[in-house]
Design a protein around this motif. Structure first.
Motif, PDB file in Angstrom:
ATOM      1  N   ARG A  19       0.814  16.837   8.343  1.00  0.00           N
ATOM      2  CA  ARG A  19       0.115  16.069   9.373  1.00  0.00           C
ATOM      3  C   ARG A  19      -0.874  15.045   8.794  1.00  0.00           C
ATOM      4  NH1 ARG A  19       0.355  13.155  13.232  1.00  0.00           N
ATOM      5  NH2 ARG A  19      -1.300  13.199  14.747  1.00  0.00           N
ATOM      6  N   GLY A  20      -1.460  15.345   7.630  1.00  0.00           N
ATOM      7  CA  GLY A  20      -2.428  14.422   7.025  1.00  0.00           C
ATOM      8  C   GLY A  20      -1.843  13.038   6.807  1.00  0.00           C
ATOM      9  N   GLY A  21      -0.669  12.977   6.197  1.00  0.00           N
ATOM     10  CA  GLY A  21      -0.011  11.686   5.981  1.00  0.00           C
ATOM     11  C   GLY A  21       0.350  10.997   7.279  1.00  0.00           C
ATOM     12  N   GLU A  22       0.755  11.784   8.267  1.00  0.00           N
ATOM     13  CA  GLU A  22       1.093  11.209   9.573  1.00  0.00           C
ATOM     14  C   GLU A  22      -0.137  10.593  10.236  1.00  0.00           C
ATOM     15  OE1 GLU A  22       2.771  14.542  11.608  1.00  0.00           O
ATOM     16  OE2 GLU A  22       4.716  14.358  10.597  1.00  0.00           O
ATOM     17  N   ILE A  23      -1.282  11.256  10.101  1.00  0.00           N
ATOM     18  CA  ILE A  23      -2.515  10.734  10.712  1.00  0.00           C
ATOM     19  C   ILE A  23      -2.869   9.374  10.130  1.00  0.00           C
ATOM     20  CG2 ILE A  23      -5.019  11.079  10.885  1.00  0.00           C
ATOM     21  CD1 ILE A  23      -4.400  14.142  11.052  1.00  0.00           C
ATOM     22  N   ILE A  24      -2.835   9.278   8.798  1.00  0.00           N
ATOM     23  CA  ILE A  24      -3.165   8.000   8.161  1.00  0.00           C
ATOM     24  C   ILE A  24      -2.144   6.930   8.569  1.00  0.00           C
ATOM     25  CG2 ILE A  24      -3.353   6.778   5.959  1.00  0.00           C
ATOM     26  CD1 ILE A  24      -5.804   8.496   6.550  1.00  0.00           C
ATOM     27  N   ALA A  25      -0.855   7.273   8.595  1.00  0.00           N
ATOM     28  CA  ALA A  25       0.170   6.308   9.009  1.00  0.00           C
ATOM     29  C   ALA A  25      -0.088   5.806  10.427  1.00  0.00           C
ATOM     30  CB  ALA A  25       1.558   6.937   8.900  1.00  0.00           C
TER      31      ALA A  25
ATOM     32  N   MET B  53      -2.952   5.699  11.979  1.00  0.00           N
ATOM     33  CA  MET B  53      -4.164   4.871  11.977  1.00  0.00           C
ATOM     34  C   MET B  53      -3.867   3.462  11.477  1.00  0.00           C
ATOM     35  SD  MET B  53      -7.069   7.553  10.677  1.00  0.00           S
ATOM     36  CE  MET B  53      -8.461   6.622  11.344  1.00  0.00           C
ATOM     37  N   LEU B  54      -3.009   3.344  10.470  1.00  0.00           N
ATOM     38  CA  LEU B  54      -2.671   2.035   9.920  1.00  0.00           C
ATOM     39  C   LEU B  54      -1.783   1.243  10.882  1.00  0.00           C
ATOM     40  CD1 LEU B  54      -2.013   3.085   6.207  1.00  0.00           C
ATOM     41  CD2 LEU B  54      -3.982   1.789   7.067  1.00  0.00           C
ATOM     42  N   THR B  55      -0.757   1.888  11.443  1.00  0.00           N
ATOM     43  CA  THR B  55       0.136   1.165  12.358  1.00  0.00           C
ATOM     44  C   THR B  55      -0.585   0.753  13.639  1.00  0.00           C
ATOM     45  OG1 THR B  55       1.038   3.235  13.233  1.00  0.00           O
ATOM     46  CG2 THR B  55       2.276   2.170  11.475  1.00  0.00           C
ATOM     47  N   LYS B  56      -1.531   1.552  14.088  1.00  0.00           N
ATOM     48  CA  LYS B  56      -2.320   1.208  15.276  1.00  0.00           C
ATOM     49  C   LYS B  56      -3.059  -0.115  15.078  1.00  0.00           C
ATOM     50  CE  LYS B  56      -6.276   2.920  17.929  1.00  0.00           C
ATOM     51  NZ  LYS B  56      -7.284   3.984  18.020  1.00  0.00           N
ATOM     52  N   ARG B  57      -3.332  -0.450  13.833  1.00  0.00           N
ATOM     53  CA  ARG B  57      -4.075  -1.665  13.519  1.00  0.00           C
ATOM     54  C   ARG B  57      -3.169  -2.798  13.036  1.00  0.00           C
ATOM     55  NH1 ARG B  57      -6.823   2.772  13.415  1.00  0.00           N
ATOM     56  NH2 ARG B  57      -8.988   2.745  14.082  1.00  0.00           N
ATOM     57  N   GLY B  58      -1.844  -2.629  13.214  1.00  0.00           N
ATOM     58  CA  GLY B  58      -0.912  -3.711  12.940  1.00  0.00           C
ATOM     59  C   GLY B  58      -0.142  -3.619  11.640  1.00  0.00           C
ATOM     60  N   ALA B  59      -0.429  -2.644  10.780  1.00  0.00           N
ATOM     61  CA  ALA B  59       0.313  -2.496   9.529  1.00  0.00           C
ATOM     62  C   ALA B  59       1.717  -1.960   9.835  1.00  0.00           C
ATOM     63  CB  ALA B  59      -0.429  -1.547   8.587  1.00  0.00           C
ATOM     64  N   THR B  60       2.643  -2.178   8.912  1.00  0.00           N
ATOM     65  CA  THR B  60       4.033  -1.770   9.095  1.00  0.00           C
ATOM     66  C   THR B  60       4.429  -0.754   8.036  1.00  0.00           C
ATOM     67  OG1 THR B  60       4.568  -3.964   9.949  1.00  0.00           O
ATOM     68  CG2 THR B  60       6.418  -2.596   9.203  1.00  0.00           C
ATOM     69  N   GLN B  61       4.868   0.417   8.493  1.00  0.00           N
ATOM     70  CA  GLN B  61       5.335   1.437   7.563  1.00  0.00           C
ATOM     71  C   GLN B  61       6.779   1.133   7.193  1.00  0.00           C
ATOM     72  OE1 GLN B  61       4.767   5.489   8.851  1.00  0.00           O
ATOM     73  NE2 GLN B  61       5.526   6.328   6.929  1.00  0.00           N
TER      74      GLN B  61
ATOM     75  N   LEU C 277       0.831  -1.199   0.000  1.00  0.00           N
ATOM     76  CA  LEU C 277       0.000   0.000   0.000  1.00  0.00           C
ATOM     77  C   LEU C 277       0.865   1.248   0.000  1.00  0.00           C
ATOM     78  CD1 LEU C 277      -2.867   1.266   0.330  1.00  0.00           C
ATOM     79  CD2 LEU C 277      -2.512   1.096   2.799  1.00  0.00           C
ATOM     80  N   VAL C 278       0.553   2.168  -0.898  1.00  0.00           N
ATOM     81  CA  VAL C 278       1.182   3.484  -0.910  1.00  0.00           C
ATOM     82  C   VAL C 278       0.074   4.498  -0.654  1.00  0.00           C
ATOM     83  CG1 VAL C 278       2.434   5.206  -2.260  1.00  0.00           C
ATOM     84  CG2 VAL C 278       2.958   2.779  -2.553  1.00  0.00           C
ATOM     85  N   VAL C 279       0.277   5.330   0.349  1.00  0.00           N
ATOM     86  CA  VAL C 279      -0.696   6.355   0.705  1.00  0.00           C
ATOM     87  C   VAL C 279      -0.138   7.721   0.330  1.00  0.00           C
ATOM     88  CG1 VAL C 279      -1.932   7.467   2.608  1.00  0.00           C
ATOM     89  CG2 VAL C 279      -1.610   4.979   2.615  1.00  0.00           C
ATOM     90  N   VAL C 280      -0.920   8.476  -0.417  1.00  0.00           N
ATOM     91  CA  VAL C 280      -0.600   9.858  -0.745  1.00  0.00           C
ATOM     92  C   VAL C 280      -1.662  10.697  -0.058  1.00  0.00           C
ATOM     93  CG1 VAL C 280      -0.409  11.578  -2.572  1.00  0.00           C
ATOM     94  CG2 VAL C 280       0.351   9.230  -2.989  1.00  0.00           C
ATOM     95  N   CYS C 281      -1.238  11.586   0.833  1.00  0.00           N
ATOM     96  CA  CYS C 281      -2.230  12.349   1.587  1.00  0.00           C
ATOM     97  C   CYS C 281      -1.763  13.776   1.812  1.00  0.00           C
ATOM     98  CB  CYS C 281      -2.504  11.672   2.929  1.00  0.00           C
ATOM     99  SG  CYS C 281      -3.942  12.343   3.792  1.00  0.00           S
ATOM    100  N   SER C 282      -2.633  14.705   1.478  1.00  0.00           N
ATOM    101  CA  SER C 282      -2.345  16.114   1.741  1.00  0.00           C
ATOM    102  C   SER C 282      -2.791  16.454   3.156  1.00  0.00           C
ATOM    103  CB  SER C 282      -3.050  17.001   0.715  1.00  0.00           C
ATOM    104  OG  SER C 282      -4.450  16.852   0.799  1.00  0.00           O
ATOM    105  N   THR C 283      -2.527  17.671   3.546  1.00  0.00           N
ATOM    106  CA  THR C 283      -2.944  18.181   4.852  1.00  0.00           C
ATOM    107  C   THR C 283      -3.836  19.382   4.594  1.00  0.00           C
ATOM    108  OG1 THR C 283      -0.849  17.470   5.796  1.00  0.00           O
ATOM    109  CG2 THR C 283      -2.117  19.061   7.077  1.00  0.00           C
ATOM    110  N   TYR C 284      -4.885  19.481   5.361  1.00  0.00           N
ATOM    111  CA  TYR C 284      -5.856  20.541   5.141  1.00  0.00           C
ATOM    112  C   TYR C 284      -6.091  21.304   6.443  1.00  0.00           C
ATOM    113  CZ  TYR C 284     -10.153  22.853   3.660  1.00  0.00           C
ATOM    114  OH  TYR C 284     -11.102  23.787   3.349  1.00  0.00           O
TER     115      TYR C 284
END
Length: 148
Positions: free
Chosen positions: A100-106, A108-116, A49-56
């Motif tokens: 911060r947007g990308g950090e938030i998603i990261a 959320m994913l790591t909290k559920r066991g995914a590995t960055q 998975l590659v996440v591209v996320c802006s911050t708003y």
């Protein structure tokens, strides 16, 4: 291994960046999805998975990423085995909330066991570097990581 690219954007730059990343990762048959149209249950540990996320606003997720984040919270899936990388878009003039947007998603994913994996890419809107060019260079490094 297939690559799934999810983008969350407010103005459309995230989609352009996702396209550039897909070009750089074309040997991995990438698929691109708007986060607002991607179901959490479709996350597959067999994919990268590659996440591209802006911050708003004041360090918040862009409108396009909110449905995905809300579904992550509601479903709370076990994402053990899922590997992901993040490329964030932001502007250093916003100090503490930069990217911060990308950090938030990261988080959320790591909290559920995914590995960055790999370097968390961060584009600065105040720089003269085009986000698509920086993303493509970042993705080339990611391609090397995926092939090793």
């Amino acid at each position: 291994m297939s690559v799934v690219i999810l983008y969350g954007t407010e103005t459309g730059t995230g989609e352009l960046v996702a396209d550039s990343i897909a070009d750089a990762l074309n040997q991995h048959d990438p698929s691109i999805y708007d986060m607002s149209e991607f179901a959490v249950e479709d996350l597959d540990p067999a994919d990268f998975l590659v996440v591209v996320c802006s911050t708003y606003g004041e360090g918040e997720l862009p409108t396009g990423a909110v449905p995905f984040a809300e579904e992550l919270d509601a479903v709370d899936p076990d994402l053990a085995g899922l590997r992901f990388a993040v490329f964030g878009l932001g502007d250093t003039v916003y100090g503490e909330t930069y990217n911060r947007g990308g950090e938030i998603i990261a988080e959320m994913l790591t909290k559920r066991g995914a590995t960055q994996v790999g370097e968390h890419g961060r584009h600065d809107g105040s720089s003269a570097v085009k986000p698509t060019a920086q993303a493509e260079e970042w993705a080339e490094g990611l391609a090397e990581l995926l092939e090793s």
